[in-house]
Design a protein around this motif. Structure first.
Motif, short mmCIF file in Angstrom:
data_model
loop_
_atom_site.label_atom_id
_atom_site.label_comp_id
_atom_site.label_asym_id
_atom_site.label_seq_id
_atom_site.Cartn_x
_atom_site.Cartn_y
_atom_site.Cartn_z
N SER A 75 0.80 -1.22 0.00
CA SER A 75 0.00 0.00 0.00
C SER A 75 0.84 1.27 0.00
O SER A 75 2.04 1.24 0.24
CB SER A 75 -0.92 0.02 1.23
N GLY A 76 0.15 2.38 -0.26
CA GLY A 76 0.75 3.70 -0.26
C GLY A 76 -0.21 4.70 -0.86
O GLY A 76 -1.43 4.53 -0.77
N TRP A 77 0.33 5.74 -1.50
CA TRP A 77 -0.54 6.73 -2.14
C TRP A 77 0.18 7.35 -3.34
O TRP A 77 1.40 7.35 -3.43
CB TRP A 77 -1.01 7.80 -1.17
N ASP A 100 -2.92 -5.81 -9.91
CA ASP A 100 -3.62 -4.53 -9.90
C ASP A 100 -3.97 -4.16 -8.47
O ASP A 100 -4.49 -4.99 -7.72
CB ASP A 100 -4.90 -4.61 -10.73
N ALA A 101 -3.71 -2.92 -8.09
CA ALA A 101 -4.07 -2.43 -6.76
C ALA A 101 -5.30 -1.53 -6.88
O ALA A 101 -5.49 -0.85 -7.88
CB ALA A 101 -2.91 -1.64 -6.16
N ALA A 102 -6.14 -1.57 -5.85
CA ALA A 102 -7.25 -0.64 -5.79
C ALA A 102 -6.68 0.76 -5.59
O ALA A 102 -5.72 0.95 -4.84
CB ALA A 102 -8.17 -1.00 -4.63
N TYR A 103 -7.25 1.75 -6.27
CA TYR A 103 -6.73 3.12 -6.20
C TYR A 103 -7.88 4.10 -6.02
O TYR A 103 -8.94 3.93 -6.59
CB TYR A 103 -5.96 3.47 -7.48
N GLY A 104 -7.64 5.13 -5.20
CA GLY A 104 -8.63 6.19 -5.02
C GLY A 104 -9.27 6.19 -3.66
O GLY A 104 -10.26 6.88 -3.45
N GLY A 142 -3.95 0.13 -2.50
CA GLY A 142 -3.61 -1.03 -1.70
C GLY A 142 -4.14 -2.31 -2.31
O GLY A 142 -5.08 -2.31 -3.10
N VAL A 143 -3.49 -3.39 -1.94
CA VAL A 143 -3.93 -4.72 -2.33
C VAL A 143 -3.48 -5.70 -1.24
O VAL A 143 -2.36 -5.61 -0.74
CB VAL A 143 -3.39 -5.12 -3.72
#
Length: 142
Positions: free
Chosen positions: A52-54, A72-76, A94-95
């Motif tokens: 995770s991060g931003w 693929d990471a979830a974003y937003g 994050g994923v």
């Protein structure tokens, strides 16, 4: 939808003084801010945990494993702590990942923003079972 905040990000970059932020230069020549928080550099992880991060501006956020596989990471997701550097708060990614899939040893993962490598982490994993999950064990709780 692409969050186009590059000019605002450039303006804030000049005033940013926190060492936990860093700038990267994308292939478009624009400056974006990204922080890859977990796993921490040099840490030891096992079991299921977060990558995770931003990132201030991204269409896609992916994590590339040492074996070349891309996740693929979830974003937003909401991150109030990114309002200063990004100008808004929907910048988290994050994923969940089962680190047992990597086996025991030194690992490297790479953060990809819109297909470009922007950061990497080296860390250690400990595999606590012979597969993805511990099997063949029982316990009693009172």
């Amino acid at each position: 939808m692409l969050k186009n905040k590059r000019s605002a990000t450039l303006a804030r970059l000049a005033t940013l003084s926190h060492t936990f932020f860093f700038a990267i230069t994308a292939s478009l020549g624009a400056t974006a801010q990204v922080t890859f928080e977990n796993p921490a550099q040099g840490s030891t992880v096992s079991g299921i945990s977060m990558l995770s991060g931003w990132a201030c501006d991204a269409e896609t956020v992916q994590i590339q494993l040492a074996n070349g596989a891309v996740i693929d990471a979830a974003y937003g997701t909401e991150r109030a702590d990114t309002e200063g550097p990004c100008g808004d708060t929907d910048n988290g990614f994050g994923v969940l990942f089962n680190f047992a899939l990597l086996g025991t040893g030194e690992q490297t993962v790479t953060l990809l923003i819109d297909g470009e490598s922007v950061a990497s982490r080296e860390f250690n994993t400990i595999q606590t079972s012979q597969g993805e999950f511990i099997t063949g064990k029982s316990a009693t709780a009172t």
